[in-house]
Design an enzyme around this catalytic site. Structure first.
Site, mmCIF file in Angstrom:
data_model
loop_
_atom_site.group_PDB
_atom_site.id
_atom_site.type_symbol
_atom_site.label_atom_id
_atom_site.label_comp_id
_atom_site.label_asym_id
_atom_site.label_seq_id
_atom_site.Cartn_x
_atom_site.Cartn_y
_atom_site.Cartn_z
ATOM 1 N N SER A 140 63.275 16.022 -9.641
ATOM 2 C CA SER A 140 62.320 16.600 -8.690
ATOM 3 C C SER A 140 62.456 16.064 -7.278
ATOM 4 O O SER A 140 61.799 16.588 -6.365
ATOM 5 C CB SER A 140 60.891 16.377 -9.183
ATOM 6 N N LYS B 44 63.035 18.622 -4.551
ATOM 7 C CA LYS B 44 62.013 19.404 -3.850
ATOM 8 C C LYS B 44 61.991 19.134 -2.348
ATOM 9 O O LYS B 44 61.786 20.054 -1.547
ATOM 10 C CB LYS B 44 60.642 19.132 -4.471
ATOM 11 N N TYR C 299 50.403 19.328 -9.470
ATOM 12 C CA TYR C 299 51.863 19.417 -9.505
ATOM 13 C C TYR C 299 52.274 20.685 -10.257
ATOM 14 O O TYR C 299 51.758 20.978 -11.333
ATOM 15 C CB TYR C 299 52.439 18.192 -10.207
ATOM 16 N N ASN D 150 55.879 23.112 -10.898
ATOM 17 C CA ASN D 150 57.279 23.433 -10.648
ATOM 18 C C ASN D 150 57.500 24.897 -10.291
ATOM 19 O O ASN D 150 58.502 25.231 -9.663
ATOM 20 C CB ASN D 150 58.124 23.050 -11.870
ATOM 21 N N HIS E 57 59.425 10.360 -3.541
ATOM 22 C CA HIS E 57 59.243 11.253 -4.687
ATOM 23 C C HIS E 57 59.961 10.654 -5.876
ATOM 24 O O HIS E 57 61.002 9.993 -5.734
ATOM 25 C CB HIS E 57 59.818 12.643 -4.392
ATOM 26 N N ASP F 9 61.299 20.165 -21.929
ATOM 27 C CA ASP F 9 61.922 19.094 -21.158
ATOM 28 C C ASP F 9 60.991 17.897 -21.204
ATOM 29 O O ASP F 9 60.045 17.866 -21.980
ATOM 30 C CB ASP F 9 62.208 19.546 -19.718
#
Length: 550
Positions: free
Chosen positions: A60, A63, A167, A169, A305, A504
């Site tokens: 991540s 991002k 959060y 995705n 992050h 995942d």
């Protein structure tokens, strides 16, 4: 001031704490490398050692690269964008509306690209929702096949855009598609040309498929106690994750970011890293901004992050004013956040503050139901005196008691008032009130809870079966027939469905199931949710339904 002793301490200690199979660590100040260390194996079976050129998924952390690309395109549009002769910002907003389901904008037309960049969209995370669609832990999720059906099933919100943080995705998968459609190019090529190459990240590349990573590095599940096994990961990521990079690449990134920050204030990083943004009220600080999380390490402002996929953990953090950067990359699933926190504490030569031990009131312990999100909140004693563990948002959080009825963390304040738990989650801009759940034999032993349930909105069927008090649950959806897992009774008409492994990692965790009854007491359906995907409504069916009927 950083000393050589503190640098050596971090370089020597972290690998011992996060030993295997392998990892990589770097410390920078003012864009200059002060020290690095790699250890262990990229591949234990082939005995390939880790080195600074070994590429790993940065998960991540991708991002922030997407946000860098977005802002570069707005400042330096492609010929295709310029040829349209329309407002550049409007081009992105128009494509956003073309990408998401119309029901979303019918409910909240104010949803914007900025909400996606700042994790304020209010959409549910598809990573969690895949469990409801029948995903198996080692199942496939491919860009060409599964993402479009996912978006057609993303129709409603957990909260109004701009009012809270959660959060998600979906936000960055959609940003990737919007960027491609506006710029007229493929995401990987745009990243290479406009972000990676200018930063000197020579070997970094967008590599969506976790099943066919460039190697030689392999990600591992397990622990030193249980043993490590190669992680099977059949996900594809393009925007929310997908970049692979070496430690050398990430060092180049930190050097690049320090240079941008020093040049500020007009470039994207100086704007994103200088201070947090706000929520829709214009005054309440929001800690997530353009793919960066603002946090404080012993009073020092930092931005960065973390990243987590099955078999991989990563974290990069920068203290702009102090000029310090720390990078940690692991090919196993250790908790990498505390590793970076420890590094900053050692480098800043700070010791953990001592707090007086406060004994909690007995009223804390138990399970509670948040009235708004309909999620279970569990409170239990911590590993040390004067601490409590609160489980609510997908991971355990340790409360430090300030008096017998009040506790806090860096991002949360909580108090207990009899059978009501009050929590202010500062980071999410959420205040919750949760009532204590009470065990009721009439619910625990109710055989009528079993049966088939359907959620029309997300196109999911839930099969609840078993004997009174011993229930199991399983999902059918467009991804297939999901793994059956056990349900545990919590209290009143509330159960949790365990989800120890998802498509995942980390997994969604426990799903709260709150059964609904009609005036006659008969079960009519339930509200289901986890922290990343809340308030999904299922209705009980009068007759059985099977996967082929969906």
């Amino acid at each position: 001031m950083i000393t050589q002793d503190s640098i050596d301490q971090v370089l020597e200690t972290l690998p011992l704490r996060y030993s295997g199979p392998g990892g990589a660590l770097a410390i920078l100040q003012n864009g200059k490398l002060l020290g690095q260390r790699v250890w262990g194996y990229a591949d234990v079976a082939k005995r390939i050692h880790m080195d600074p050129d070994t590429r790993m998924p940065i998960c991540s952390i991708t991002k922030q690269f997407i946000c860098a690309l977005l802002l570069d395109l707005k400042q330096n549009p492609t010929p295709a964008m310029t040829a349209r002769g329309t407002d550049i910002d409007a081009q992105f907003e128009d494509k956003l509306r073309e990408t998401l389901h119309p029901d979303i904008f019918a409910a909240h037309p104010e949803l914007s690209v900025q909400h996606l960049c700042d994790m304020q969209s209010g959409l549910r995370d598809y990573w969690a929702m895949t469990a409801l669609w029948g995903a198996e832990p080692e199942g496939e999720f491919r860009l060409a096949r599964q993402y479009a059906p996912m978006l057609t099933r993303t129709k409603s919100f957990q909260f109004a855009p701009g009012t809270e943080y959660s959060y998600c995705n979906v936000n960055f998968h959609v940003l990737g598609r919007v960027i491609e459609r506006v710029a007229g190019g493929e995401l990987g090529g745009l990243l290479r040309e406009r972000v990676l190459a200018p930063a000197g990240m020579d070997t970094a590349v967008l590599w969506p498929s976790n099943a066919t990573l460039p190697g030689p590095c392999i990600g591992y599940e397990g622990t030193e106690q249980t043993g490590y096994v190669a992680a099977v990961n059949n996900m594809e990521w393009s925007g929310d994750a997908g970049l692979v990079a070496s430690l050398k690449d990430m060092i180049a990134w930190e050097t690049h970011l320090h240079r941008l920050y020093a040049e500020g204030p007009d470039n994207w990083y100086a704007r994103a890293a200088s201070k947090p943004t706000t929520f829709a009220d214009g005054t309440t600080p929001a800690m997530y901004h353009f793919g960066l999380i603002h946090e404080f390490a012993d009073g020092v402002h930092t931005v960065g992050h973390s990243g987590a996929l099955r078999g991989w953990r990563s974290h990069r953090r920068h203290a702009p004013e102090a000029g310090i950067s720390v990078i940690v990359l692991l090919n196993h699933e250790a908790s990498v956040g505390p590793a970076v926190e420890y590094a900053f504490q050692a480098l800043l030569q700070k010791s953990a503050p001592e707090s007086p031990i406060v004994e909690p009131t007995p009223a804390w312990e138990g399970s509670f139901l948040d009235r708004d999100t309909q999620l279970v909140v569990r409170v239990r004693p911590g590993s040390k005196r004067g601490q409590l563990v609160l489980a609510y948002a997908g991971a355990d959080e340790t409360l430090r008691l300030t008096d017998p009825s009040h506790g806090e963390t860096a991002w949360m304040k909580a108090r207990i008032d009899g059978d009501v738990l009050h929590v202010h989650r500062i980071k999410e801009n959420r205040k919750l009130e949760a009532r204590r759940l009470v065990s009721r034999p009439s619910s625990f032993q109710d055989a009528s809870l079993t049966g088939d349930y359907r959620c029309e909105e997300v196109d999911s069927v839930f099969h609840c079966w078993g004997e009174a008090g011993l229930l199991y649950g399983e999902f059918d959806g467009y991804l297939g027939r999901g793994t059956a897992t056990v349900m545990r009774y919590v209290g009143d008409d509330v159960w949790v469905l365990t989800c120890p492994r998802g498509l995942d990692a980390p997994a969604p965790g426990d799903w709260t199931v709150v059964f609904r009854r009609g005036e006659d007491g008969a079960v009519e359906g339930f509200t289901m949710g986890c922290w990343l995907a809340r308030r999904v409504e299922f209705v009980k069916l009068k007759s059985a339904i099977h996967l082929e009927d969906i």
